[in-house]
Design a protein around this motif. Structure first.
Motif, mmCIF file in Angstrom:
data_model
loop_
_atom_site.group_PDB
_atom_site.id
_atom_site.type_symbol
_atom_site.label_atom_id
_atom_site.label_comp_id
_atom_site.label_asym_id
_atom_site.label_seq_id
_atom_site.Cartn_x
_atom_site.Cartn_y
_atom_site.Cartn_z
ATOM 1 N N PHE A 1 0.882 -1.160 0.000
ATOM 2 C CA PHE A 1 0.000 0.000 0.000
ATOM 3 C C PHE A 1 0.922 1.213 0.000
ATOM 4 C CE2 PHE A 1 -2.044 3.514 2.168
ATOM 5 C CZ PHE A 1 -3.232 3.610 1.478
ATOM 6 N N ILE A 2 0.732 2.106 -0.961
ATOM 7 C CA ILE A 2 1.597 3.256 -1.160
ATOM 8 C C ILE A 2 0.833 4.529 -0.818
ATOM 9 C CG2 ILE A 2 3.021 4.497 -2.846
ATOM 10 C CD1 ILE A 2 3.765 1.473 -2.455
ATOM 11 N N CYS A 3 1.342 5.316 0.137
ATOM 12 C CA CYS A 3 0.736 6.615 0.422
ATOM 13 C C CYS A 3 1.322 7.628 -0.555
ATOM 14 C CB CYS A 3 0.994 7.064 1.856
ATOM 15 S SG CYS A 3 0.228 8.666 2.206
ATOM 16 N N LEU A 4 0.460 8.220 -1.351
ATOM 17 C CA LEU A 4 0.905 9.167 -2.377
ATOM 18 C C LEU A 4 1.246 10.528 -1.798
ATOM 19 C CD1 LEU A 4 -1.632 8.240 -5.191
ATOM 20 C CD2 LEU A 4 0.735 7.478 -4.909
ATOM 21 N N CYS B 1 2.684 11.115 1.825
ATOM 22 C CA CYS B 1 3.891 11.109 2.663
ATOM 23 C C CYS B 1 4.929 10.083 2.234
ATOM 24 C CB CYS B 1 3.514 10.886 4.128
ATOM 25 S SG CYS B 1 2.950 9.210 4.509
ATOM 26 N N ARG B 2 4.630 9.273 1.224
ATOM 27 C CA ARG B 2 5.531 8.267 0.669
ATOM 28 C C ARG B 2 5.688 7.030 1.547
ATOM 29 N NH1 ARG B 2 10.565 10.930 -2.591
ATOM 30 N NH2 ARG B 2 9.346 12.286 -3.932
ATOM 31 N N ARG B 3 4.846 6.877 2.551
ATOM 32 C CA ARG B 3 4.907 5.687 3.393
ATOM 33 C C ARG B 3 4.515 4.473 2.569
ATOM 34 N NH1 ARG B 3 1.347 6.114 8.425
ATOM 35 N NH2 ARG B 3 2.975 7.600 8.940
ATOM 36 N N VAL B 4 5.179 3.352 2.848
ATOM 37 C CA VAL B 4 4.872 2.089 2.183
ATOM 38 C C VAL B 4 4.544 1.074 3.268
ATOM 39 C CG1 VAL B 4 5.743 0.272 0.661
ATOM 40 C CG2 VAL B 4 6.476 2.641 0.304
ATOM 41 N N GLU B 5 3.422 0.395 3.117
ATOM 42 C CA GLU B 5 3.024 -0.617 4.086
ATOM 43 C C GLU B 5 2.835 -1.948 3.381
ATOM 44 O OE1 GLU B 5 -0.146 0.530 6.758
ATOM 45 O OE2 GLU B 5 0.363 2.645 6.494
ATOM 46 N N ASP B 6 3.300 -3.000 4.038
ATOM 47 C CA ASP B 6 3.122 -4.346 3.502
ATOM 48 C C ASP B 6 1.662 -4.757 3.587
ATOM 49 O OD1 ASP B 6 5.833 -4.451 3.182
ATOM 50 O OD2 ASP B 6 6.186 -6.000 4.678
ATOM 51 N N LEU B 7 1.188 -5.415 2.555
ATOM 52 C CA LEU B 7 -0.133 -6.029 2.555
ATOM 53 C C LEU B 7 0.076 -7.531 2.600
ATOM 54 C CD1 LEU B 7 -1.858 -3.923 -0.247
ATOM 55 C CD2 LEU B 7 -2.028 -3.601 2.225
ATOM 56 N N ASP B 8 -0.371 -8.153 3.669
ATOM 57 C CA ASP B 8 -0.223 -9.601 3.801
ATOM 58 C C ASP B 8 -1.195 -10.307 2.871
ATOM 59 O OD1 ASP B 8 1.758 -9.330 5.728
ATOM 60 O OD2 ASP B 8 0.296 -9.211 7.350
ATOM 61 N N GLY B 9 -0.774 -11.456 2.428
ATOM 62 C CA GLY B 9 -1.633 -12.251 1.552
ATOM 63 C C GLY B 9 -1.597 -11.740 0.129
ATOM 64 N N CYS B 10 -2.136 -12.556 -0.737
ATOM 65 C CA CYS B 10 -2.168 -12.202 -2.145
ATOM 66 C C CYS B 10 -3.464 -12.715 -2.745
ATOM 67 C CB CYS B 10 -0.962 -12.803 -2.880
ATOM 68 S SG CYS B 10 -0.975 -12.469 -4.648
ATOM 69 N N GLY B 11 -4.308 -11.825 -3.160
ATOM 70 C CA GLY B 11 -5.570 -12.206 -3.774
ATOM 71 C C GLY B 11 -5.411 -12.805 -5.157
ATOM 72 N N LEU B 12 -4.200 -12.801 -5.675
ATOM 73 C CA LEU B 12 -3.970 -13.328 -7.021
ATOM 74 C C LEU B 12 -3.488 -14.769 -7.028
ATOM 75 C CD1 LEU B 12 -2.314 -10.180 -8.620
ATOM 76 C CD2 LEU B 12 -4.692 -10.896 -8.749
ATOM 77 N N GLN C 1 0.029 -3.180 -6.712
ATOM 78 C CA GLN C 1 0.360 -2.015 -5.904
ATOM 79 C C GLN C 1 -0.917 -1.248 -5.658
ATOM 80 O OE1 GLN C 1 3.763 0.450 -7.183
ATOM 81 N NE2 GLN C 1 2.317 2.148 -7.210
ATOM 82 N N VAL C 2 -1.199 -0.941 -4.399
ATOM 83 C CA VAL C 2 -2.397 -0.199 -4.044
ATOM 84 C C VAL C 2 -1.969 1.204 -3.639
ATOM 85 C CG1 VAL C 2 -4.397 -0.109 -2.519
ATOM 86 C CG2 VAL C 2 -3.494 -2.330 -3.256
ATOM 87 N N ASN C 3 -2.487 2.214 -4.332
ATOM 88 C CA ASN C 3 -2.152 3.614 -4.059
ATOM 89 C C ASN C 3 -3.271 4.273 -3.276
ATOM 90 O OD1 ASN C 3 0.138 3.303 -5.697
ATOM 91 N ND2 ASN C 3 -0.964 3.958 -7.513
ATOM 92 N N GLY C 4 -2.914 5.170 -2.384
ATOM 93 C CA GLY C 4 -3.922 5.900 -1.628
ATOM 94 C C GLY C 4 -3.278 6.848 -0.647
#
Length: 142
Positions: free
Chosen positions: A92-95, A97-108, A129-132
């Motif tokens: 998960f990418i914060c557009l 402050c540039r913080r990046v957080e791991d997302l556990d699991g994979c829906g794919l 990659q999820v932006n927000g």
């Protein structure tokens, strides 16, 4: 910290050059993602002869080896992030402050077979990659 990177680079069959080690150390210390230009500017005082093409080349080699992650920003700029999590995951990418957080699991997971059947091809990898806006930035914007 650099001793940790020596082994990683050796596994990738890359020399543990001072510039590569400095790039990895800088990225590991960052709270979020950084552009090649950010990295180049921050390392210019440490290396009198460090060109931007050298930074780009090293970042691409490290990203190809999976040591760092590429962040594709909506502004079409490429950024890089050091993620110590070696398990398959997404970010998960914060557009703001540039913080990046791991997302556990994979829906794919499990879609490889479906995609192969539909296309006749073979899936080798994927990137999600999820932006927000992170919690803090979203609260500030509200």
């Amino acid at each position: 910290m650099t001793h940790r990177f020596d082994g990683i680079l050796k596994d990738l069959k890359l020399k543990a050059t001072p510039k590569r080690l400095a790039i990895l150390t800088l990225l590991a210390a960052e709270e979020g993602y950084a552009s090649p230009e950010d990295i180049w500017r921050k390392l210019q005082g440490e290396f009198s002869r460090l060109g931007l093409p050298t930074v780009y080349r090293n970042l691409e080699e490290l990203a190809a080896g999976g040591v760092i992650s590429k962040i594709i920003h909506p502004n079409r700029q490429l950024y890089y992030y050091f993620c110590g999590n070696t398990e398959h995951h997404h970010h998960f990418i914060c557009l703001s402050c540039r913080r990046v957080e791991d997302l556990d699991g994979c829906g794919l997971h499990g879609m490889d077979g479906e995609i192969a059947a539909r296309t006749g091809g073979r899936v080798l990898s994927h990137i999600l990659q999820v932006n927000g806006l992170c919690r803090d930035c979203a609260a500030e914007a509200a």
